[in-house]
Design an enzyme around this catalytic site. Structure first.
Site, PDB file in Angstrom:
ATOM      1  NE  ARG A  27      -7.475   8.044   6.768  1.00 48.74           N
ATOM      2  CZ  ARG A  27      -7.507   7.606   5.481  1.00 48.74           C
ATOM      3  NH1 ARG A  27      -6.556   7.649   4.849  1.00 48.74           N
ATOM      4  NH2 ARG A  27      -8.931   7.263   5.053  1.00 48.74           N
ATOM      5  CG  MET A  83      -1.641   7.358  -3.848  1.00 56.24           C
ATOM      6  SD  MET A  83      -0.268   7.618  -4.562  1.00 56.24           S
ATOM      7  CE  MET A  83       0.820   8.368  -3.631  1.00 56.24           C
ATOM      8  CE1 TYR A 133      -9.808  46.972   8.445  1.00 61.94           C
ATOM      9  CE2 TYR A 133      -8.715  48.374   9.970  1.00 61.94           C
ATOM     10  CZ  TYR A 133      -9.618  48.154   8.775  1.00 61.94           C
ATOM     11  OH  TYR A 133      -9.549  49.208   7.705  1.00 61.94           O
ATOM     12  NE  ARG A 143      -3.335  -1.902   3.227  1.00 57.97           N
ATOM     13  CZ  ARG A 143      -4.371  -2.013   3.254  1.00 57.97           C
ATOM     14  NH1 ARG A 143      -5.194  -1.234   3.213  1.00 57.97           N
ATOM     15  NH2 ARG A 143      -4.907  -3.186   3.628  1.00 57.97           N
ATOM     16  CB  CYS A 148     -10.958  46.524   2.832  1.00 61.99           C
ATOM     17  SG  CYS A 148     -10.265  47.537   1.789  1.00 61.99           S
ATOM     18  CG  HIS A 195     -13.879   7.681  -4.169  1.00 69.22           C
ATOM     19  ND1 HIS A 195     -14.340   8.983  -4.916  1.00 69.22           N
ATOM     20  CD2 HIS A 195     -12.575   8.087  -3.994  1.00 69.22           C
ATOM     21  CE1 HIS A 195     -13.531   9.757  -5.365  1.00 69.22           C
ATOM     22  NE2 HIS A 195     -12.414   9.255  -4.797  1.00 69.22           N
TER      23      HIS A 195
HETATM   24  C1  PEP Z   1      -9.618  46.763  -3.602  1.00 68.94           C
HETATM   25  O1  PEP Z   1      -9.156  46.914  -4.756  1.00 68.94           O
HETATM   26  O2  PEP Z   1      -8.922  45.729  -3.145  1.00 68.94           O
HETATM   27  C2  PEP Z   1     -10.639  46.867  -3.043  1.00 68.94           C
HETATM   28  C3  PEP Z   1     -11.228  46.503  -1.785  1.00 68.94           C
HETATM   29  O3  PEP Z   1     -11.333  47.941  -3.876  1.00 68.94           O
HETATM   30  P1  PEP Z   1     -12.543  47.505  -4.836  1.00 68.94           P
HETATM   31  O4  PEP Z   1     -12.602  45.924  -5.143  1.00 68.94           O
HETATM   32  O5  PEP Z   1     -13.539  47.952  -4.615  1.00 68.94           O
HETATM   33  O6  PEP Z   1     -11.647  47.972  -6.108  1.00 68.94           O
END
Ligand code: PEP
Ligand code: MG
Length: 875
Positions: free
Chosen positions: A337, A104, A850, A93, A830, A455
C-alpha cells in the site's frame, strides 16, 4: 441474478479499492503484475454493508460463492480444507477502502482442527510447527472471532514456559505444544460453553462475520472519526492461502517500506523476524532485525525483495509499505500500500520523486496532506537545552517533534489529565489500538518495546505526533505507576521531554524552539506557490508574530487585531483609562498617550511587511476582557483618573454586560466614541506616510469590525475618512488607502450588496459568523459541544471546520451580492477557519481572493490552496 460478492485475486485491480478494499485491490494488482502472492479471494465491502442490514440474507447469497472460491483455492494449491494429508490453511484479514492500521483484526492458520493438524505435521514433517500453528490459531480465532480475551491463553503459554523452565516460545517442543493445544481448547470450552469449532468452513464463516463486525468496534469508529472516514464504506475480507514464516531458520516475516517513512531517504527501510509469523513484527513482541541484514542472511531473497519493492514503487508512483513472508527460502508478498510517512518524509519523497522523473510537480503538490505539514512545523528542542541536558535513555526516533509533559501510564489517565488541561506524555510498555484515545490526547508517546513499525510508531507518525519507541532502558510498571531507568524511579508527578527526531528521552522540561524550514521544504513550497493563485495572509498583531509569519511565507496581514497590541501591562492601563473615562477630555488624554504607541507599532509592522498588504482592524475588544478586576488595579486607575475607587467600580458596573459577545464591541464602540476610531485612523495613516517617506509604498487597509447595517458602518467610515483628510492636510501628502469591513454578523452577509457599495473589501470573520449563525457562544460552547460531536449531532466542530451548509451559505450569499454591487470588491477570510485545509479549498472555489490564518498555519493554507487550484484544473 444475485450480486457478485466474491472476487478472485485475478479478477480485480488496484482501481477497485472501494469494492475490494485497499488490501484486496492491491493483492489483485500484484497478482496481475506477476508478483509472488499467495493465491486467494476477496469478499467485497458491499457484502459488509449488507451484513449490517440483513446478515442472514447475505449469507444465503454468499454461501455458494464462498464455497466455489474455496474449491478454486483447493485446486490451485492442491490441498483440501481439513485434510489429514495436506490441509489447506488460510488467513482471513480485513481490508477497508482506506487503510486503517491496527484497527481491524487478522486470523491466521484458519482450517486447522484436530485432524488437519496431523495432516500439516505429516506434510511438513514438522510436528512442532504444526502444533505451534494450531495453538496460535486457537488463540487468534478465540480473541478475534469470539471476543475471548487473549490473556486467557497467554497465561497458559507463560505457565507452560515456566513449567518447562524456558524463556522463549521457540524453546517449547512438539509435545509441550500438543499439551498446550489441549489446554487452549479446554479454556475455550470453559469460556464459551461449547467445543472449539472443528469444521473449517464454520471457522471461515465465523471469521468473515467477525471481520465485518470489527468494522463496527469502538476502535474502528474512533479511528474513522479522527480521520474523516465514512462509516458507510464497510470493509472487505481477504481470504488467502497461508504461507509460513515460522518454518525454521530459512523462513521469516517482515514489514518494509520502499523508502524511509521517517526521513524520506530513498533506501529500503524495515524489519523482519526469522522463524516468526504474521503479526509478530507489527505487534513488537520480539525486537526485529533491520531489513538490510537480510542481505547477509538470505542474499537471493533480499535481492528479490528489493527488486519487487522498486517494481511496485515504479508501478504505483509512490512509496510502498509492504508485508512479506519467506517460507523456506521463498518470498511472498502479502500486502502493499502507499506508505504512511511523516511530513518530513512526504516532502522529501515528493521532491526526490520529481527529480527521479517518477511524478511531476503537480502530483508532488497533491501528494502531501496539508494537515500533515503540521508535523513539520512542530517545534524542536533548543540547542542550549540539548547541550545542558543529558538524555537518560534512548529509543527509536519513531515520529519527529519535541514533546514535554508529565508521565501518564495508561491511555485512560493520559486522556483524562489532558482533557483537564495537563500536558502529558503517554508511557507504555508497548501500545495497542485500545490506547488510541490517550495517544491522541498526549503531547508525545514513549514505548519501552517495539520497532519502527510497531503500533505506536505507525499511529504516531500518522497523527504527526512525537513518538519514541522501543526505549529498552525504560522499565514501565503500570500497576505500580512507576517508570524506572537504571536505579532512578519516576512517577506521574515527574516531567519528561521526548525528542522524536533522535529518540532521546530527557527528565525535566526542556525548552523548545520553532522549526527551521529549508532545503526540500523550500523547493516544495516553491512548487506550491507556482500552482496557487489564492493568496495566503496571516493574522498577526505584533512585530514578533509578523516575523514568524514572514518566515513561513505569509503574503500579507489579513487581520491585525489592534486590541491585542494592548495586552502588555504598561499599555493596558491606558486602554482601561480610555474605556472607563467618563468624559471626552479624560478619554482624549488617554488616547493621546495611546496614539504614539499605536503609530510606532504600525510603523514597525509596515516596515517588516514592505510592499505586502496589511489589514489593520479597528478596536474590537470584548470589554469584559479589558476591565480591571483586582483591587490594586482599580486603586491605581482611580488615582490616575483622580476619582474615588468606588467611582471606578461604579463605572465598571455600568459597563458590565449580560451578553458581552453580543454587546458593546466592534464598530459600536466607534459609533459611541468616534474619537477612538479617529485616533486609530490617524495612527495608521501617520505610520503609513512615515513609511512612504522611507520609500515603502504602503497602501493601508482599514477594517471595521462587526458591522450589521450599512448606515452604522457609513457613520464610522465617515469619521475615519474625515480624520484621514485632516492627517493629509497636516502632512501635506495624500496616499492611497482602502476601507473595508468584516462580515461576521449574518445580517451583514444578507445585506452585503448595500455594504459593498461603501467598502473596498470584505473579510469574513467566521469565528463570529459561526457563533451568530449557530447561536452558539464561542466562549461557552466547550461546555457542551464535545457532547454534540460524541453523539454525532455535529460531524465536526464548526469553530474549526467551516459549516458549509449554513455559514457557507451566508459567505456565498455575501460574495455574490457584494460582487454584484461592487465588481472590484476584494474578498478574504480571517476567522480561524482560514488555516483549515478543507475550508481553504472550499473558499477558493467560492471565489475568495485570500485566506488569512495564524503564522504556523500559513504553509498548510498555502498547500491547501495550491491543491484546490490543481484539483479544479484536473476536473
Ligand atoms: C472573527 O470573528 O472571525 C474574527 C476574526 O474576529 P475575532 O476572532 O477577533 O472576533
Ligand atoms: Mg470577530
Amino acid at each position: 441474478m444475485t450480486e457478485k460478492y466474491v472476487y478472485s485475486f485475478n479478477e480485480g485491480n488496484k482501481d477497485m479499492r472501494s469494492l475490494l478494499g485497499g488490501k484486496g485491490a492491491n493483492l489483485a494488482e500484484m497478482t496481475t503484475m506477476g508478483i509472488s502472492v499467495p493465491y486467494g479471494f476477496t469478499v467485497t465491502t458491499d457484502a459488509c454493508t449488507r451484513f449490517y442490514k440483513e446478515d442472514e440474507k447475505l449469507w444465503e447469497d454468499l454461501n455458494n460463492e464462498v464455497s466455489e472460491h474455496i474449491k478454486d483455492l483447493e485446486k490451485e494449491n492442491g490441498k483440501t480444507f481439513g485434510s489429514t494429508e495436506d490441509p489447506l490453511l488460510v488467513s482471513v484479514r480485513s481490508g477497508a477502502p482506506i487503510s486503517m492500521p491496527g484497527m481491524m483484526d487478522t486470523i491466521l492458520n484458519l482450517g486447522l482442527n484436530d485432524d488437519a493438524v496431523l495432516g500439516l505435521a505429516k506434510k511438513t514433517e514438522n510436528e512442532r510447527f504444526a502444533y505451534d500453528s494450531y495453538r496460535r490459531f486457537i488463540q487468534m480465532f478465540s480473541d478475534v472471532a469470539m471476543g475471548l480475551d487473549k490473556n486467557n491463553f497467554e497465561k497458559l503459554l507463560t505457565a507452560k514456559k515456566n513449567d518447562r523452565g524456558v524463556e522463549q516460545d521457540t524453546e517449547l517442543n512438539a509435545d509441550d505444544l500438543k499439551e498446550l493445544v489441549e489446554e487452549y481448547k479446554e479454556k475455550y470450552k470453559e469460556l464459551k460453553g461449547e467445543d472449539f469449532p472443528q469444521e473449517p468452513r464454520e471457522q471461515l464463516d465465523l471469521a468473515i462475520s467477525a471481520v465485518f463486525k470489527s468494522w463496527g468496534n469502538d476502535r474502528a469508529i474512533l479511528y474513522r472519526k479522527l480521520n474523516d472516514i465514512d462509516d458507510a464504506m464497510g470493509t472487505a475480507v481477504n481470504i488467502q492461502s497461508m504461507v509460513f514464516g515460522n518454518m525454521g531458520d530459512t523462513s521469516g516475516t517482515g514489514v518494509a517500506f520502499s523508502r524511509n517513512p521517517a526521513t524520506g531517504e530513498n533506501k529500503l527501510f524495515g524489519e523482519y523476524l526469522i522463524n516468526a509469523q504474521g503479526e509478530d513484527v507489527v505487534a513488537g513482541v520480539r525486537t526485529p532485525q533491520e531489513i538490510h541484514t537480510l542481505n547477509e542472511a538470505m542474499p537471493e531473497v533480499y535481492e528479490e525483495f528489493a527488486t519487487t519493492a522498486k517494481k511496485l514503487e515504479d508501478h504505483y508512483h509512490d512509496m510502498q509499505d509492504m508485508e512479506f513472508t519467506i517460507q523456506e527460502g521463498k518470498l511472498f508478498l502479502l500486502q502493499t500500500r502507499n506508505g504512511k510517512r511523516t511530513a518530513h518524509a512526504a516532502v522529501k519523497a515528493a521532491v526526490d520523486m520529481v527529480e527521479e522523473g517518477l511524478i511531476d510537480k503537480k502530483e508532488a503538490v497533491l501528494r502531501v496532506n496539508p494537515k500533515d505539514l503540521d508535523g513539520l512545523l512542530h517545534p524542536t528542542f533548543t540547542n542550549e537545552a540539548m547541550k545542558e541536558n543529558q538524555a537518560v535513555a534512548q529509543g527509536l526516533a519513531a515520529s519527529p517533534g519535541a514533546a514535554v509533559g508529565k508521565i501518564a501510564f495508561t491511555a485512560k489517565d493520559a486522556a483524562k489529565r489532558a482533557s483537564d488541561g495537563e500536558q502529558v506524555i503517554l508511557i507504555r510498555e508497548e501500545t495497542s489500538p485500545e490506547d488510541l484515545e490517550g495517544m491522541v490526547k498526549a503531547n508525545g508517546i514513549l514505548t519501552a518495546r517495539g520497532g519502527m513499525t510497531s503500533h505506536a510508531a505507525v499511529v504516531a507518525r500518522g497523527m504527526g505526533k512525537c513518538c519514541v519507541s522501543g526505549a529498552s532502558e525504560v522499565h514501565v510498571d503500570e500497576d505500580e505507576g512507576t517508570m524506572r531507568i537504571g536505579d532512578q524511579v519516576y512517577t506521574k508527578d515527574d516531567t519528561i521531554s521526548l525528542d522524536g527526531s533522535t529518540g532521546d528521552v530527557y527528565i525535566g522540561s526542556l525548552e523548545t524552539q520553532s522549526p527551521q524550514l529549508e532545503g526540500n521544504f523550500g523547493t516544495f513550497m516553491g512548487w506550491v506557490d507556482e500552482f496557487r493563485d489564492m493568496k495566503i495572509r496571516t493574522n498577526a498583531d505584533t512585530p514578533r508574530d509578523v516575523e514568524q509569519a514572514l518566515d513561513f511565507g505569509a503574503e500579507g496581514i489579513g487581520l491585525c487585531r489592534t486590541e491585542h497590541m494592548f495586552f502588555k501591562e504598561d499599555r493596558i492601563f491606558q486602554v482601561r483609562k480610555m474605556i472607563l473615562a467618563n468624559d471626552l477630555e479624560t478619554r482624549k488624554s488617554a488616547l493621546d498617550k495611546i496614539l504614539p504607541m499605536q503609530e510606532d507599532d504600525f510603523y514597525q509592522i509596515y516596515t517588516l511587511m514592505g510592499d505586502k498588504p496589511v489589514t489593520v482592524r479597528l478596536l474590537d475588544p470584548p470589554l469584559h476582557e479589558f476591565l480591571p478586576r483586582g483591587e490594586a488595579e482599580i486603586k491605581d486607575l482611580a488615582l490616575d483618573l483622580n476619582i474615588e475607587p468606588a467611582r471606578v467600580r461604579e463605572r465598571i458596573a455600568e459597563l458590565e454586560e449580560v451578553n458581552p459577545m453580543l454587546g458593546f464591541r466592534g464598530l459600536r464602540l466607534g459609533v459611541r466614541y468616534p474619537e477612538i476610531s479617529r485616533m486609530q485612523a490617524r495612527a495608521i495613516m501617520q505610520a503609513a506616510i512615515h513609511c512612504h517617506e522611507d520609500g515603502i509604498e504602503v497602501v493601508p487597509e482599514i477594517m471595521i469590525p462587526l458591522s450589521s447595517d450599512v448606515k452604522e458602518l457609513k457613520y464610522v467610515i465617515d469619521e475615519v475618512n474625515d480624520e484621514i483628510q485632516k492627517v493629509f492636510e497636516e502632512k501635506g501628502k495624500e496616499i492611497k488607502y482602502l476601507v473595508g469591513t468584516m462580515i461576521e454578523i449574518p445580517r451583514a452577509a444578507i445585506t452585503a450588496d448595500e455594504i459593498a457599495e461603501i467598502t473596498d473589501f470584505f473579510s469574513f470573520g467566521t469565528n463570529d459568523l459561526t457563533q451568530m449563525t449557530f447561536g452558539l457562544s464561542r466562549d461557552d460552547a466547550g461546555k457542551f459541544l464535545p457532547l454534540y460531536l460524541e453523539k454525532d449531532l455535529f460531524a465536526k466542530d464548526p469553530f474549526q471546520v467551516l459549516d458549509q451548509k449554513g455559514v457557507g451559505f451566508l459567505v456565498e450569499t455575501a460574495v455574490e451580492k457584494g460582487r454584484s454591487a461592487n465588481k472590484d470588491l476584494h474578498l478574504g477570510i480571517c476567522g480561524e477557519h482560514g488555516g483549515e485545509p478543507s475550508t481553504v479549498k472550499y473558499l477558493y472555489n467560492v471565489g475568495l481572493d485570500y485566506a488569512s490564518c495564524s503564522p504556523f498555519r500559513v504553509p498548510i493554507a498555502k498547500l491547501a490552496a495550491a491543491q484546490a487550484a490543481i484539483e479544479k484544473e484536473n476536473k
